[in-house]
Design a protein around this motif. Structure first.
Motif, short mmCIF file in Angstrom:
data_model
loop_
_atom_site.label_atom_id
_atom_site.label_comp_id
_atom_site.label_asym_id
_atom_site.label_seq_id
_atom_site.Cartn_x
_atom_site.Cartn_y
_atom_site.Cartn_z
N VAL A 18 5.00 -8.93 1.73
CA VAL A 18 3.84 -8.75 1.58
C VAL A 18 2.84 -7.63 2.22
O VAL A 18 2.01 -7.96 1.56
CB VAL A 18 3.42 -10.38 2.03
N ILE A 21 2.39 -4.75 -0.48
CA ILE A 21 1.85 -5.18 -2.45
C ILE A 21 1.22 -4.19 -2.19
O ILE A 21 0.00 -4.67 -1.28
CB ILE A 21 1.67 -6.74 -1.60
N GLN A 23 -2.98 -3.03 -3.51
CA GLN A 23 -3.98 -3.81 -3.64
C GLN A 23 -3.85 -4.64 -5.21
O GLN A 23 -5.15 -4.95 -5.74
CB GLN A 23 -5.12 -3.03 -3.31
N ARG A 26 -1.98 -7.10 -6.51
CA ARG A 26 -2.91 -8.43 -5.71
C ARG A 26 -3.77 -8.90 -6.82
O ARG A 26 -4.13 -10.14 -6.53
CB ARG A 26 -2.92 -8.42 -4.28
N ASP A 27 -4.91 -7.58 -7.10
CA ASP A 27 -5.53 -7.74 -7.99
C ASP A 27 -5.00 -8.76 -9.67
O ASP A 27 -5.65 -9.03 -10.27
CB ASP A 27 -6.72 -6.69 -8.12
N LEU A 29 -2.07 -9.63 -9.80
CA LEU A 29 -1.90 -10.67 -9.52
C LEU A 29 -2.85 -12.61 -10.40
O LEU A 29 -2.77 -13.18 -10.69
CB LEU A 29 -1.43 -11.10 -8.20
N ASN A 30 -4.37 -12.10 -9.92
CA ASN A 30 -5.31 -12.61 -9.80
C ASN A 30 -6.24 -13.23 -10.75
O ASN A 30 -6.84 -13.31 -11.44
CB ASN A 30 -6.26 -12.65 -8.79
N LEU A 44 6.11 -7.24 -8.05
CA LEU A 44 6.49 -7.57 -7.04
C LEU A 44 8.13 -8.48 -6.86
O LEU A 44 8.48 -8.59 -6.66
CB LEU A 44 5.80 -9.02 -7.23
#
Length: 57
Positions: A18, A21, A23, A26-27, A29-30, A44
């Motif tokens: 985690v 991962i 950035q 992460r961005d 995924l949202n 992921l």
């Protein structure tokens, strides 16, 4: 071949994953764009599969 590992090792390996991962994942995924989310989800999943297949270090 599946390896049997101690629960603590698995948890530590997942925490390390985690932390690594990127950035952009992460961005994405949202993101509201479903294509971006799918790309991030696939990335992921690939990271998790690689961890499971290699086993925790």
């Amino acid at each position: 071949m599946m390896m049997t590992v101690e629960p603590g090792q698995t948890a530590a390996a997942l925490r390390d994953l985690v932390k690594r991962i990127p950035q952009w994942v992460r961005d994405d995924l949202n993101a509201t764009d479903p294509m971006l989310r799918e790309r991030a989800e696939d990335t992921l999943v690939a990271m998790i599969v690689a961890l499971v297949e290699q086993g925790p270090s």
